[in-house]
Design a protein around this motif. Structure first.
Motif, PDB file in Angstrom:
ATOM      1  N   VAL A 107     -34.236  -8.620 -26.832  1.00  0.00           N
ATOM      2  CA  VAL A 107     -35.306  -8.628 -25.823  1.00  0.00           C
ATOM      3  C   VAL A 107     -35.088  -7.481 -24.833  1.00  0.00           C
ATOM      4  O   VAL A 107     -36.025  -6.753 -24.478  1.00  0.00           O
ATOM      5  CB  VAL A 107     -35.359  -9.979 -25.098  1.00  0.00           C
ATOM      6  CG1 VAL A 107     -36.348  -9.920 -23.930  1.00  0.00           C
ATOM      7  CG2 VAL A 107     -35.751 -11.100 -26.064  1.00  0.00           C
ATOM      8  N   TYR A 135     -36.937 -17.673 -27.843  1.00  0.00           N
ATOM      9  CA  TYR A 135     -36.592 -16.276 -28.114  1.00  0.00           C
ATOM     10  C   TYR A 135     -37.697 -15.519 -28.842  1.00  0.00           C
ATOM     11  O   TYR A 135     -37.999 -14.367 -28.527  1.00  0.00           O
ATOM     12  CB  TYR A 135     -35.274 -16.195 -28.891  1.00  0.00           C
ATOM     13  CG  TYR A 135     -34.076 -16.485 -28.029  1.00  0.00           C
ATOM     14  CD1 TYR A 135     -33.612 -15.543 -27.122  1.00  0.00           C
ATOM     15  CD2 TYR A 135     -33.427 -17.716 -28.086  1.00  0.00           C
ATOM     16  CE1 TYR A 135     -32.519 -15.811 -26.311  1.00  0.00           C
ATOM     17  CE2 TYR A 135     -32.337 -17.998 -27.275  1.00  0.00           C
ATOM     18  CZ  TYR A 135     -31.896 -17.034 -26.385  1.00  0.00           C
ATOM     19  OH  TYR A 135     -30.822 -17.310 -25.565  1.00  0.00           O
ATOM     20  N   ASP A 173     -33.671 -21.981 -25.553  1.00  0.00           N
ATOM     21  CA  ASP A 173     -33.236 -21.825 -26.936  1.00  0.00           C
ATOM     22  C   ASP A 173     -34.391 -21.743 -27.919  1.00  0.00           C
ATOM     23  O   ASP A 173     -34.265 -21.116 -28.970  1.00  0.00           O
ATOM     24  CB  ASP A 173     -32.322 -22.998 -27.330  1.00  0.00           C
ATOM     25  CG  ASP A 173     -30.943 -22.892 -26.674  1.00  0.00           C
ATOM     26  OD1 ASP A 173     -30.654 -21.843 -26.060  1.00  0.00           O
ATOM     27  OD2 ASP A 173     -30.177 -23.863 -26.784  1.00  0.00           O
ATOM     28  N   VAL A 179     -36.088 -13.194 -35.970  1.00  0.00           N
ATOM     29  CA  VAL A 179     -35.881 -13.997 -34.765  1.00  0.00           C
ATOM     30  C   VAL A 179     -36.577 -15.349 -34.907  1.00  0.00           C
ATOM     31  O   VAL A 179     -36.038 -16.391 -34.503  1.00  0.00           O
ATOM     32  CB  VAL A 179     -36.393 -13.247 -33.520  1.00  0.00           C
ATOM     33  CG1 VAL A 179     -36.337 -14.134 -32.272  1.00  0.00           C
ATOM     34  CG2 VAL A 179     -35.581 -11.965 -33.281  1.00  0.00           C
ATOM     35  N   THR A 192     -40.568 -14.820 -26.433  1.00  0.00           N
ATOM     36  CA  THR A 192     -40.167 -13.831 -25.432  1.00  0.00           C
ATOM     37  C   THR A 192     -40.114 -12.437 -26.031  1.00  0.00           C
ATOM     38  O   THR A 192     -40.537 -11.458 -25.407  1.00  0.00           O
ATOM     39  CB  THR A 192     -38.800 -14.210 -24.834  1.00  0.00           C
ATOM     40  OG1 THR A 192     -38.876 -15.523 -24.273  1.00  0.00           O
ATOM     41  CG2 THR A 192     -38.388 -13.230 -23.746  1.00  0.00           C
ATOM     42  N   TYR A 193     -39.595 -12.337 -27.254  1.00  0.00           N
ATOM     43  CA  TYR A 193     -39.507 -11.040 -27.933  1.00  0.00           C
ATOM     44  C   TYR A 193     -40.901 -10.490 -28.220  1.00  0.00           C
ATOM     45  O   TYR A 193     -41.173  -9.298 -27.984  1.00  0.00           O
ATOM     46  CB  TYR A 193     -38.715 -11.220 -29.225  1.00  0.00           C
ATOM     47  CG  TYR A 193     -38.246  -9.946 -29.891  1.00  0.00           C
ATOM     48  CD1 TYR A 193     -37.487  -9.012 -29.208  1.00  0.00           C
ATOM     49  CD2 TYR A 193     -38.537  -9.705 -31.226  1.00  0.00           C
ATOM     50  CE1 TYR A 193     -37.034  -7.854 -29.833  1.00  0.00           C
ATOM     51  CE2 TYR A 193     -38.086  -8.565 -31.862  1.00  0.00           C
ATOM     52  CZ  TYR A 193     -37.327  -7.638 -31.160  1.00  0.00           C
ATOM     53  OH  TYR A 193     -36.883  -6.499 -31.796  1.00  0.00           O
ATOM     54  N   THR A 234     -31.106 -13.052 -20.021  1.00  0.00           N
ATOM     55  CA  THR A 234     -30.656 -14.441 -20.079  1.00  0.00           C
ATOM     56  C   THR A 234     -31.771 -15.366 -19.588  1.00  0.00           C
ATOM     57  O   THR A 234     -32.895 -14.932 -19.346  1.00  0.00           O
ATOM     58  CB  THR A 234     -29.389 -14.625 -19.236  1.00  0.00           C
ATOM     59  OG1 THR A 234     -29.654 -14.194 -17.889  1.00  0.00           O
ATOM     60  CG2 THR A 234     -28.231 -13.798 -19.797  1.00  0.00           C
ATOM     61  N   ARG A 248     -26.897 -15.996 -29.823  1.00  0.00           N
ATOM     62  CA  ARG A 248     -27.687 -16.177 -28.595  1.00  0.00           C
ATOM     63  C   ARG A 248     -27.721 -14.894 -27.761  1.00  0.00           C
ATOM     64  O   ARG A 248     -28.786 -14.453 -27.319  1.00  0.00           O
ATOM     65  CB  ARG A 248     -27.134 -17.334 -27.772  1.00  0.00           C
ATOM     66  CG  ARG A 248     -27.895 -17.536 -26.459  1.00  0.00           C
ATOM     67  CD  ARG A 248     -27.326 -18.663 -25.626  1.00  0.00           C
ATOM     68  NE  ARG A 248     -27.775 -19.973 -26.087  1.00  0.00           N
ATOM     69  CZ  ARG A 248     -27.026 -20.858 -26.712  1.00  0.00           C
ATOM     70  NH1 ARG A 248     -25.746 -20.582 -26.978  1.00  0.00           N
ATOM     71  NH2 ARG A 248     -27.520 -22.030 -27.077  1.00  0.00           N
ATOM     72  N   LEU A 257     -29.789 -12.156 -29.396  1.00  0.00           N
ATOM     73  CA  LEU A 257     -31.228 -12.337 -29.189  1.00  0.00           C
ATOM     74  C   LEU A 257     -31.629 -11.859 -27.796  1.00  0.00           C
ATOM     75  O   LEU A 257     -32.664 -11.189 -27.626  1.00  0.00           O
ATOM     76  CB  LEU A 257     -31.595 -13.809 -29.382  1.00  0.00           C
ATOM     77  CG  LEU A 257     -31.496 -14.340 -30.815  1.00  0.00           C
ATOM     78  CD1 LEU A 257     -31.610 -15.860 -30.827  1.00  0.00           C
ATOM     79  CD2 LEU A 257     -32.552 -13.718 -31.717  1.00  0.00           C
ATOM     80  N   GLY A 258     -30.820 -12.187 -26.790  1.00  0.00           N
ATOM     81  CA  GLY A 258     -31.114 -11.707 -25.447  1.00  0.00           C
ATOM     82  C   GLY A 258     -31.028 -10.201 -25.338  1.00  0.00           C
ATOM     83  O   GLY A 258     -31.783  -9.569 -24.582  1.00  0.00           O
ATOM     84  N   LEU A 298     -27.143 -20.540 -32.882  1.00  0.00           N
ATOM     85  CA  LEU A 298     -27.107 -19.700 -31.682  1.00  0.00           C
ATOM     86  C   LEU A 298     -25.705 -19.316 -31.247  1.00  0.00           C
ATOM     87  O   LEU A 298     -25.518 -18.283 -30.601  1.00  0.00           O
ATOM     88  CB  LEU A 298     -27.841 -20.398 -30.533  1.00  0.00           C
ATOM     89  CG  LEU A 298     -29.360 -20.528 -30.708  1.00  0.00           C
ATOM     90  CD1 LEU A 298     -29.956 -21.374 -29.589  1.00  0.00           C
ATOM     91  CD2 LEU A 298     -30.027 -19.148 -30.743  1.00  0.00           C
ATOM     92  N   ILE A 334     -33.416 -17.501 -21.176  1.00  0.00           N
ATOM     93  CA  ILE A 334     -34.456 -17.742 -22.173  1.00  0.00           C
ATOM     94  C   ILE A 334     -34.150 -19.081 -22.831  1.00  0.00           C
ATOM     95  O   ILE A 334     -33.021 -19.298 -23.287  1.00  0.00           O
ATOM     96  CB  ILE A 334     -34.490 -16.628 -23.236  1.00  0.00           C
ATOM     97  CG1 ILE A 334     -34.748 -15.273 -22.582  1.00  0.00           C
ATOM     98  CG2 ILE A 334     -35.552 -16.913 -24.288  1.00  0.00           C
ATOM     99  CD1 ILE A 334     -34.606 -14.096 -23.546  1.00  0.00           C
TER     100      ILE A 334
END
Length: 202
Positions: free
Chosen positions: A58, A88, A85, A31, A91-92, A81, A51, A54-55, A39, A83
């Motif tokens: 998470v 990620y 760009d 990631v 956030t992960y 969603t 994209r 990736l969401g 993305l 998040i």
């Protein structure tokens, strides 16, 4: 996803948490290296571009946390969603940091929990999310041109479980996987795990 009544999933006494931790670390590294211009690229998972993949990654960690807390994973959307760009990876990692304390108590492994695929012991839920993490990690690696093989022993351990928990002859409906893809002769264990989940390279 997994069959809740699978003998291997429900009776296995292996602690899957170290393998989940390793799977998450591998996917986190992938990631971190995704570029903004990638993305909107397609992925081997037909439902997701990079994209949304990736969401979704998470979301899988958020669901693992909710499951460990004894909650309903359906309260977490399939894709997280809003998040940014460039956010990620952070956030992960943050989702992972919030998730681990929930599973610190060994008793959670044998506690009955609610997973998206049914009521199972906690350890079975963890195995399910190891599979999600490795297969979607492979999706991400293929889509972004990164090395797509994790440590062979990790992928082989998950593949052994997946062969029992996701039968080849029962796909579709309540088992949301495409038909098994015949592996390429040179495919490594991570690719073969993805093939078992119905994935093929794009």
């Amino acid at each position: 996803m997994f069959h809740g009544d699978s003998c291997l999933m429900t009776n296995n006494t292996t602690d899957p948490r170290p393998l989940y931790r390793e799977a998450l670390a591998w996917t986190t590294a992938l990631v971190e290296k995704v570029r903004d211009d990638q993305l909107t690229a397609a992925t081997p998972c037909a439902d997701f571009d990079v994209r949304t993949l990736l969401g979704h990654l998470v979301a899988t960690v958020e669901r693992a946390r909710v499951i460990g807390e004894g909650g309903d994973p359906g309260t977490v959307p399939l894709v997280v969603t809003d998040i940014p760009d460039d956010g990620y990876a952070d956030t992960y990692r943050s989702a992972t940091d919030r998730m681990w304390p929930v599973w610190a108590d060994d008793s959670r492994l044998d506690a009955t929990v609610t997973a998206p695929w049914g009521t199972v012991p906690g350890r079975a839920a963890i195995w399910g999310y190891i599979n999600e993490t490795l297969v979607h990690g492979w999706d991400l690696a293929v889509a972004t041109g990164q090395p797509s093989e994790t440590r062979p022993e990790l992928a082989e351990a998950m593949l052994a479980v997946a062969r029992h928990a996701i039968p080849a002859e029962t796909r579709g409906g309540h088992v949301p996987f495409a038909d098994v893809v015949e592996p390429h002769p040179t495919a490594g264990p991570t690719e073969r795990l993805a093939n078992w989940s119905g994935r093929k390279s794009i």
